[in-house]
Enzyme design. Structure first.
Site, PDB file in Angstrom:
ATOM      1  N   LYS A  46       9.201  45.993 -55.882  1.00 32.91           N
ATOM      2  CA  LYS A  46       8.307  45.033 -55.220  1.00 32.91           C
ATOM      3  C   LYS A  46       7.457  44.330 -56.261  1.00 32.91           C
ATOM      4  CE  LYS A  46       8.186  47.533 -50.845  1.00 32.91           C
ATOM      5  NZ  LYS A  46       7.586  48.622 -50.078  1.00 32.91           N
TER       6      LYS A  46
ATOM      7  N   GLN B  47       2.293  51.941 -49.340  1.00 29.92           N
ATOM      8  CA  GLN B  47       3.660  52.469 -49.284  1.00 29.92           C
ATOM      9  C   GLN B  47       3.715  53.739 -48.430  1.00 29.92           C
ATOM     10  OE1 GLN B  47       6.475  51.003 -50.764  1.00 29.92           O
ATOM     11  NE2 GLN B  47       7.562  52.545 -49.599  1.00 29.92           N
TER      12      GLN B  47
ATOM     13  N   ASP C 105       2.963  44.022 -44.301  1.00 26.41           N
ATOM     14  CA  ASP C 105       4.034  44.844 -43.721  1.00 26.41           C
ATOM     15  C   ASP C 105       4.173  44.568 -42.224  1.00 26.41           C
ATOM     16  OD1 ASP C 105       5.731  46.435 -45.168  1.00 26.41           O
ATOM     17  OD2 ASP C 105       4.352  48.130 -45.341  1.00 26.41           O
TER      18      ASP C 105
END
Ligand code: NDP
Length: 297
Positions: free
Chosen positions: A53, A97, A120
């Site tokens: 990422k 995460q 997200d």
């Protein structure tokens, strides 16, 4: 034989458009979008994801800020960092995460992220907005699935779509997006009766199960388009390991119209859509229109 949908190539094209959009934001508005990623602990898969990422964020011309915290970090410490990032005007997107270590309540952390920075798309408010069809930040893997489908079909309106799996990360949000595209959507799960029969009705079949090669070729309607979200590592007869999806790729290729491979299908779309969400978040935070090139839906 079915066509193989090349998600890797599509993601390369999308990342190029994102980089161009970033370049305009920098040159015309002096805005360089920034993504903050929080990693707690040393889960090997999470470390790889976070590294990729960060690399792709920088390649697209954005800033990547990584916060790596030890496995014994407390919930309060993570919440305090999230709060700091929420209040930092240089940060446009925040991603924590998952999974988080057991002492930390995931939903508490996710819902502490500012809705506008929730790249997200897991914050309860973004989930709600998606459900009622309002503008939101859309979860990345489901967004990637829809982009590949729209690229293949153009319009999805009226198509019969079956989603196998009802998780909050993939199954439910992808179902909401299909509904928004006016598909007739069936959501299936571990208690569904006659799953092969239900799948065989689908013009669009999305598998997000986590069971290696579960969806067989004879479950597939001839000519259907199959999006395989699954990523499963299995052992081979030669004593090595390999990645396979939730669909029996060989069997599906004999019946379907088009199939995404694993790897190289949905996987590469996920990070590309995360970068896209970061640009969208930056534009909205500065009251700018989202660039046409990355709008898609
Ligand atoms: P979850 O484990 O959260 O959900 C799996 C879903 O599949 C559940 O709804 C479950 O039903 C259903 N299911 C399990 N077994 C069966 C069965 N035998 N028949 C019918 N339904 C079944 O998984 P995720 O949604 O998080 O992930 C699914 C897959 O996608 C995984 O392989 C994961 O690695 C992959 N993935 C890939 C991403 C990418 O970037 N490409 C991103 C995210 C995930 P029930 O609810 O009844 O238990």
């Amino acid at each position: 034989m079915a066509t193989v949908i090349d998600g890797k190539a599509f993601a390369v094209g999308l990342r190029k458009k994102i980089a161009e959009s970033v370049s305009s934001l920098v040159n015309e508005h002096g805005i360089k979008p920034a993504l903050a990623v929080v990693l707690v602990g040393e889960d090997p898969a999470s470390q790889v994801y976070v590294r990729n990422k960060g690399k792709q964020t920088v390649e697209a011309g954005m800033d990547s800020i990584e916060h790596k915290l030890s496995i014994d970090t407390s919930e309060e410490e993570v919440l305090s960092l999230v709060n700091e990032l929420n209040n930092d005007p240089r940060i446009n997107g925040i991603l924590v995460q998952l999974p988080l270590p057991k002492q930390i309540d995931e939903s508490k952390v996710i819902n502490a992220i500012s809705v506008e920075k929730d790249v997200d798309g897991f914050h309860i408010e973004n989930v709600g907005k998606l459900s009622i069809g309002e503008e939101s930040l859309v979860p990345c893997t489901p967004a990637g699935c829809i982009m590949l489908l729209k690229d293949h079909f153009g319009s999805l309106s009226g198509k019969s779509a079956v989603v196998v799996g009802r998780s909050n990360i993939v199954g439910k949000p992808v179902s909401m997006l299909l509904l928004k595209e006016s598909c007739t959507v069936t959501i299936t799960h571990s208690r569904t009766q006659d799953l092969p029969g239900v799948c065989s009705q689908a013009d669009i079949l999305i598998a997000a199960v986590g069971v290696p090669e579960m969806v067989k070729g004879d479950w597939v309607k001839p000519g259907a388009v199959i999006i395989d979200v699954g990523i499963n590592r299995i052992s081979t007869e030669e004593g090595k390991t390999k990645l396979v999806g939730d669909v029996d790729f060989k069997g599906a290729m004999e019946v379907a119209g088009a199939v995404t491979p694993v790897p190289g299908g949905v996987g590469p779309m996920t990070i590309a859509c995360l970068l896209r969400n970061t640009v969208i978040a930056a534009c909205r935070q500065h009251n700018l229109d989202v660039p046409e090139a990355i709008k898609t839906f």
